[in-house]
Scaffold this active site. Sequence first.
Site, PDB file in Angstrom:
ATOM      1  N   GLY A 199      -7.060  -4.591   9.434  1.00  0.00           N
ATOM      2  CA  GLY A 199      -7.296  -5.917   8.859  1.00  0.00           C
ATOM      3  C   GLY A 199      -6.628  -6.088   7.513  1.00  0.00           C
ATOM      4  O   GLY A 199      -6.560  -7.199   6.976  1.00  0.00           O
ATOM      5  N   LYS A 219      -2.012  -0.482   2.060  1.00  0.00           N
ATOM      6  CA  LYS A 219      -3.411  -0.851   2.311  1.00  0.00           C
ATOM      7  C   LYS A 219      -3.828  -1.886   1.276  1.00  0.00           C
ATOM      8  O   LYS A 219      -3.716  -1.634   0.073  1.00  0.00           O
ATOM      9  CB  LYS A 219      -4.299   0.402   2.231  1.00  0.00           C
ATOM     10  CG  LYS A 219      -5.745   0.157   2.618  1.00  0.00           C
ATOM     11  CD  LYS A 219      -6.499   1.464   2.788  1.00  0.00           C
ATOM     12  CE  LYS A 219      -7.980   1.222   3.022  1.00  0.00           C
ATOM     13  NZ  LYS A 219      -8.738   2.481   3.134  1.00  0.00           N
ATOM     14  N   ASP A 228     -10.331 -10.729   3.560  1.00  0.00           N
ATOM     15  CA  ASP A 228      -9.219 -11.349   2.831  1.00  0.00           C
ATOM     16  C   ASP A 228      -7.940 -10.517   2.887  1.00  0.00           C
ATOM     17  O   ASP A 228      -6.925 -10.881   2.292  1.00  0.00           O
ATOM     18  CB  ASP A 228      -9.634 -11.593   1.367  1.00  0.00           C
ATOM     19  CG  ASP A 228     -10.110 -10.309   0.688  1.00  0.00           C
ATOM     20  OD1 ASP A 228      -9.938  -9.215   1.268  1.00  0.00           O
ATOM     21  OD2 ASP A 228     -10.660 -10.397  -0.432  1.00  0.00           O
ATOM     22  N   GLY A 229      -8.005  -9.367   3.569  1.00  0.00           N
ATOM     23  CA  GLY A 229      -6.802  -8.531   3.678  1.00  0.00           C
ATOM     24  C   GLY A 229      -6.483  -7.762   2.406  1.00  0.00           C
ATOM     25  O   GLY A 229      -5.443  -7.118   2.303  1.00  0.00           O
ATOM     26  N   ASP A 245     -13.399   4.783  14.366  1.00  0.00           N
ATOM     27  CA  ASP A 245     -12.142   4.161  13.925  1.00  0.00           C
ATOM     28  C   ASP A 245     -11.620   4.806  12.646  1.00  0.00           C
ATOM     29  O   ASP A 245     -10.468   4.598  12.272  1.00  0.00           O
ATOM     30  CB  ASP A 245     -12.331   2.645  13.716  1.00  0.00           C
ATOM     31  CG  ASP A 245     -13.553   2.324  12.870  1.00  0.00           C
ATOM     32  OD1 ASP A 245     -14.668   2.587  13.348  1.00  0.00           O
ATOM     33  OD2 ASP A 245     -13.391   1.838  11.744  1.00  0.00           O
ATOM     34  N   ASN A 246     -12.453   5.585  11.976  1.00  0.00           N
ATOM     35  CA  ASN A 246     -12.001   6.279  10.769  1.00  0.00           C
ATOM     36  C   ASN A 246     -11.679   7.738  11.061  1.00  0.00           C
ATOM     37  O   ASN A 246     -11.590   8.547  10.141  1.00  0.00           O
ATOM     38  CB  ASN A 246     -13.075   6.185   9.686  1.00  0.00           C
ATOM     39  CG  ASN A 246     -13.216   4.770   9.141  1.00  0.00           C
ATOM     40  OD1 ASN A 246     -12.295   3.970   9.250  1.00  0.00           O
ATOM     41  ND2 ASN A 246     -14.364   4.467   8.573  1.00  0.00           N
ATOM     42  N   ASP A 269      -9.328   7.173   5.712  1.00  0.00           N
ATOM     43  CA  ASP A 269     -10.116   6.023   5.258  1.00  0.00           C
ATOM     44  C   ASP A 269     -11.241   6.415   4.302  1.00  0.00           C
ATOM     45  O   ASP A 269     -12.414   6.529   4.672  1.00  0.00           O
ATOM     46  CB  ASP A 269     -10.696   5.236   6.448  1.00  0.00           C
ATOM     47  CG  ASP A 269      -9.705   4.174   6.914  1.00  0.00           C
ATOM     48  OD1 ASP A 269      -8.562   4.172   6.430  1.00  0.00           O
ATOM     49  OD2 ASP A 269     -10.082   3.353   7.767  1.00  0.00           O
TER      50      ASP A 269
HETATM   51  P1  AMP Z   1     -13.007   0.197   6.548  1.00  0.00           P
HETATM   52  O1  AMP Z   1     -14.414   0.036   6.113  1.00  0.00           O
HETATM   53  O2  AMP Z   1     -12.001   0.106   5.419  1.00  0.00           O
HETATM   54  O3  AMP Z   1     -12.782   1.385   7.433  1.00  0.00           O
HETATM   55  O4  AMP Z   1     -12.690  -1.101   7.431  1.00  0.00           O
HETATM   56  C1  AMP Z   1     -13.325  -1.403   8.653  1.00  0.00           C
HETATM   57  C2  AMP Z   1     -12.552  -2.517   9.302  1.00  0.00           C
HETATM   58  O5  AMP Z   1     -12.592  -3.683   8.484  1.00  0.00           O
HETATM   59  C3  AMP Z   1     -11.073  -2.237   9.517  1.00  0.00           C
HETATM   60  O6  AMP Z   1     -10.695  -2.927  10.679  1.00  0.00           O
HETATM   61  C4  AMP Z   1     -10.447  -2.814   8.300  1.00  0.00           C
HETATM   62  O7  AMP Z   1      -9.079  -3.115   8.465  1.00  0.00           O
HETATM   63  C5  AMP Z   1     -11.291  -4.069   8.098  1.00  0.00           C
HETATM   64  N1  AMP Z   1     -11.338  -4.509   6.715  1.00  0.00           N
HETATM   65  C6  AMP Z   1     -11.959  -3.888   5.681  1.00  0.00           C
HETATM   66  N2  AMP Z   1     -11.808  -4.596   4.556  1.00  0.00           N
HETATM   67  C7  AMP Z   1     -11.086  -5.693   4.868  1.00  0.00           C
HETATM   68  C8  AMP Z   1     -10.599  -6.807   4.128  1.00  0.00           C
HETATM   69  N3  AMP Z   1     -10.840  -6.946   2.830  1.00  0.00           N
HETATM   70  N4  AMP Z   1      -9.889  -7.736   4.812  1.00  0.00           N
HETATM   71  C9  AMP Z   1      -9.645  -7.609   6.112  1.00  0.00           C
HETATM   72  N5  AMP Z   1     -10.077  -6.595   6.866  1.00  0.00           N
HETATM   73  C10 AMP Z   1     -10.786  -5.634   6.245  1.00  0.00           C
HETATM   74 MG    MG Z   2     -11.573   2.192   8.404  1.00  0.00          MG
END
Ligand code: AMP
Ligand code: MG
Length: 483
Positions: free
Chosen positions: A88, A109, A121-122, A250-251, A260
């Site tokens: 994301g 990232k 918000d990416g 997923d991590n 992650d």
């Molecule tokens: P994470 O907690 O970083 O492992 O993220 C879990 C999921 O949420 C993954 O698919 C990430 O790409 C997505 N994600 C986390 N933070 C954001 C963000 N700020 N904007 C878009 N996607 C996010």
């Molecule tokens: Mg992740």
Amino acid sequence: MLPLRPSRWLALPDTLHERIAPTPVPDPVLAAWNPRVARDLGLPESREAARPLTALLAGNVVPAGVATLATGYAGHQFGTWVPQLGDGRAILLGELVTPHHQPWEIQLKGAGRTKWSRMGDGRAVLRSTIREFLASAAMEGLGVPTTRALAITTSPEPVYREREETAAILTRVAPSHARFGHVEWLASRGEHETMRTLVDHVIEHHSPSLLARPLAERHAAWFEAVVTRTARLMAQWTAVGFAHGVMNTDNFSLLGLTLDYGPFGWMERYEPGFICNHTDHGGRYAFDQQPRVGLWNCVRLGEALHPLVDEASAIAALERYRATYEEAIAAAMHGKLGLATQHLDDIDLVAEWFALLERTGADFTRAFRALSAWVPGEVDALRTEIPDHAGLDAWLVRYADRVAHEPRSHAERHAAMRAVNPAYVLRNWVAQEVIVAAEDGNFAPLATLLEVLARPFDAHPEAERWGHPPARDSAPVVVSCSS
Ligand code: AMP
Ligand code: MG
């Protein structure tokens, strides 16, 4: 410009990726740079020399001829199946071929939205980017497999979490960012041929020795290798007191890398049930649950791989997880206690040591480090760390007896112990101190800490303070999934 070549993901079926460009940010600054990662990639080691790369690492320019992309994946989050996650906010720029002829993926990232961003918000905030930057360097320094972090690029662009913060982009690099969740995603969509293509691709590029195996055995052998690497990784986390915090499938990396970094924590006061993630109310990912969860995740991967790996082979591979973990953790504990030989009673010696640490609330890292300098009669350093002196003395009687049967001298044992028992891990309070300075525009402490964490087994008199638990009266640092 970086001599990037297109990502190998582009050769995989379209369902696995979206071609997407990073979203530019205003006024980017190359705020942090890891010279060791740079060297391994064949890039300039000094941040000054790397400055021309700023726009690229901010996602503001994309090299000509390189299609950037985000990948799709699913996963089990806190035990619950989530059919669609995907990158994301992580965009693959392409690959850089290292001086050792290894292609490494370069990923940004926090580089903006993708079709998998859902409500996000990416972006990533500076605080979480610094934590991942430092944690990857710390793991590397400790010798634990991990993705690596080359750079932090900052921007004044506001990002809203619990409060307004600013954006930062982490340049993450790894031979591959392939996750358990990529396979799960394809399995859940019934895309078995694409799964086969992905797995064959991972085998070809990351486990080429398996290509010698007959086709019928290859996927099972690869799954077994993933299970083995995961079990060993869990033992390595345990040995350095690391809690990941969000061990969702997923991590989890198909290459056995720590992947992650979010609300992770290195244990300070020894507590087997240590929970580093504030939002993990049930303690699913508590420190002592990690080996079990590693297996649970491998079971999910085995289920997803069903079209490629028959049930009997998958179960056989999974059944070896426990023995692999136990062998790895026993070897690690022998190393940490400085024992070059094995003895039947060692398991009790280790268990009693941990019971002593737990009972006294001793600092995990400091206690092992103090033990790494112990000689009979010199107990001051250990007594500072372990306040139950009677309990400590009783244990030391056994330990003294045990090391007396070792072929190595005290000096040899100490040297070996100091090479596996670090003086420095990334303590949350230290990370926080560096983050506060960086949020104020001062990145010098971050650069200093990076050097300390890169050589955690050496003495760093200038950073001695960072080798301690937080001051008793300091407010606890709370970390959760919001980043
Ligand atoms: P994470 O907690 O970083 O492992 O993220 C879990 C999921 O949420 C993954 O698919 C990430 O790409 C997505 N994600 C986390 N933070 C954001 C963000 N700020 N904007 C878009 N996607 C996010
Ligand atoms: Mg992740």
